[in-house]
Write an enzyme that holds these catalytic residues in place. Structure first.
Site, PDB file in Angstrom:
ATOM      1  N   ASP A   1      36.767  36.615  38.282  1.00  0.00           N
ATOM      2  CA  ASP A   1      37.889  37.071  39.113  1.00  0.00           C
ATOM      3  C   ASP A   1      39.162  36.405  38.618  1.00  0.00           C
ATOM      4  O   ASP A   1      39.159  35.212  38.306  1.00  0.00           O
ATOM      5  CB  ASP A   1      37.643  36.701  40.581  1.00  0.00           C
TER       6      ASP A   1
ATOM      7  N   ASN B   1      34.805  46.946  29.878  1.00  0.00           N
ATOM      8  CA  ASN B   1      34.388  45.594  29.524  1.00  0.00           C
ATOM      9  C   ASN B   1      33.164  45.154  30.320  1.00  0.00           C
ATOM     10  O   ASN B   1      32.257  44.497  29.781  1.00  0.00           O
ATOM     11  CB  ASN B   1      35.545  44.621  29.733  1.00  0.00           C
TER      12      ASN B   1
ATOM     13  N   TYR C   1      45.172  54.345  42.088  1.00  0.00           N
ATOM     14  CA  TYR C   1      43.866  53.869  42.554  1.00  0.00           C
ATOM     15  C   TYR C   1      42.830  54.980  42.494  1.00  0.00           C
ATOM     16  O   TYR C   1      41.736  54.809  41.954  1.00  0.00           O
ATOM     17  CB  TYR C   1      43.989  53.333  43.980  1.00  0.00           C
TER      18      TYR C   1
ATOM     19  N   LEU D   1      33.225  45.118  40.972  1.00  0.00           N
ATOM     20  CA  LEU D   1      34.050  45.284  42.165  1.00  0.00           C
ATOM     21  C   LEU D   1      35.523  45.031  41.895  1.00  0.00           C
ATOM     22  O   LEU D   1      36.360  45.273  42.767  1.00  0.00           O
ATOM     23  CB  LEU D   1      33.570  44.326  43.259  1.00  0.00           C
TER      24      LEU D   1
ATOM     25  N   GLY E   1      36.948  38.535  46.122  1.00  0.00           N
ATOM     26  CA  GLY E   1      37.600  39.431  47.066  1.00  0.00           C
ATOM     27  C   GLY E   1      36.815  39.561  48.353  1.00  0.00           C
ATOM     28  O   GLY E   1      35.815  38.881  48.568  1.00  0.00           O
TER      29      GLY E   1
ATOM     30  N   GLY F   1      41.988  38.321  45.021  1.00  0.00           N
ATOM     31  CA  GLY F   1      40.912  37.497  45.566  1.00  0.00           C
ATOM     32  C   GLY F   1      41.446  36.170  46.081  1.00  0.00           C
ATOM     33  O   GLY F   1      42.619  35.830  45.901  1.00  0.00           O
TER      34      GLY F   1
ATOM     35  N   TYR G   1      28.508  56.344  29.752  1.00  0.00           N
ATOM     36  CA  TYR G   1      27.671  55.269  29.197  1.00  0.00           C
ATOM     37  C   TYR G   1      26.193  55.552  29.475  1.00  0.00           C
ATOM     38  O   TYR G   1      25.331  55.274  28.642  1.00  0.00           O
ATOM     39  CB  TYR G   1      28.080  53.924  29.790  1.00  0.00           C
TER      40      TYR G   1
END
Length: 332
Positions: free
Chosen positions: A39, A107, A153, A81, A18, A44, A167
């Protein structure tokens, strides 16, 4: 940051094809790192990686990070990203955007934990929504509409931040959160829909620049090289964040239109349209944490960044046909 700070490091970059990701991959390779770019090319572009693909220390893996993935070699850093970032993209792919913020982030975190690697989440100023605080501090919780069209988003990134923090607390993972503001520069797609490529394309093709609402809403434009330096500084630190990475020069949308028309060398002509639902009224970061904890601040002036973007644009889109962009929203 010295050129040897990252030398020899092995880095996984999701979303590396991207706009920001490709610049980060390029910088990492230049500093002597080995890079695995993951990606699925949904937003991208393989052309963004044309330079780095020549390096034997670069590997491209075309895969969807919303599906579990593994890396078969040691890893020192994972930078996440992967996500649609343009409003045109995340409104076109709402479910995919939510999945990459949730399953995709987990993931990527699992890969980092498996390798005891430092994990950096590229979050966004969108977590602040239409802010009631100005400038925005990292301690501000935001003003987000959880059921509006932009929520796919905004909330995906807010969930990604919560997951990253969990985490760290629960598993002791070495994590960090960067909140990126308004990046712009070469490799933004001409049909990206965000304010800088939209205005540039309209100005160069002789069309009026579309302004949402009154045009008095503000943005702060950070050149992509500065954004990447901020990400690298966070990667090399032990700072957990969240840390705002962005420019502090606040410009109205109308001022940005005037600046781009001037740099292109055309008379400014504009056309107004309705303000999109939940579009932020003001957007500008407080970067004191980045200054004091990372020793980072933006260096590129907006006008010079626009000149460099226009130089790239004239080559990348030479002879191209005008795009069909009709809207302009904020740069994330």
């Amino acid at each position: 940051m010295t050129a040897t700070t990252m030398e020899g490091a092995r880095v996984v970059v999701t979303g590396g094809a991207g706009f920001i990701g490709s610049h980060l991959c390029e910088s990492l390779i230049a500093q002597g790192c080995s890079v695995i770019c993951v990606d699925n090319m949904s937003t991208g572009d393989p052309e963004n990686l044309a330079e780095v693909e020549r390096s034997p220390r670069f590997r491209l893996v075309q895969a969807d990070v919303t599906e579990p993935f593994t890396v078969d070699q040691p890893v020192d850093h994972v930078v996440h990203l992967a996500s649609p970032a343009s409003p045109l993209d995340y409104l076109r792919m709402p479910l995919e955007t939510l999945r990459v913020g949730s399953a995709g982030t987990e993931n990527a975190l699992r890969v980092a934990v498996a390798h005891r690697a430092r994990f950096v989440l590229a979050s966004t100023s969108e977590v602040y929504g239409d802010p009631a605080q100005h400038p925005q501090l990292e301690s501000y919780w935001g003003n987000v509409n959880p059921v509006g069209p932009r929520a796919v988003y905004d909330e995906a990134k807010r969930y990604a931040e919560a997951l990253t923090a969990a985490y760290r607390r629960t598993l002791g993972a070495d994590t960090a959160i960067a909140r990126l503001f308004n990046s712009f520069g070469p490799r933004m797609r001409r049909n990206d829909g965000r304010i800088v490529p939209t205005f540039i394309d309209q100005a160069l093709t002789g069309r009026p620049l579309t302004i949402n609402g009154s045009g008095e809403q503000t943005r702060s434009l950070c050149y992509v090289d500065d954004t990447v330096r901020g990400l690298l500084a966070l990667m090399c630190s032990s700072v957990p964040g969240p840390v705002n990475i962005g420019a502090t020069q606040e410009l109205s949308v109308r001022e940005i239109a005037e600046l781009i028309a001037r740099e292109v060398g055309v008379e400014l002509r504009t056309v107004s349209q309705c303000l999109p639902v939940d579009e932020p009224g003001r957007r500008c970061p407080d970067i004191e944490a980045a200054r004091t904890q990372l020793g980072w601040k933006p260096e590129m002036h907006v006008a010079e960044g626009l000149r460099r973007t226009l130089e790239w644009w004239s080559t990348a889109y030479a002879g191209g046909t005008p795009s069909r962009m009709d809207t302009a929203s904020e740069v994330v």
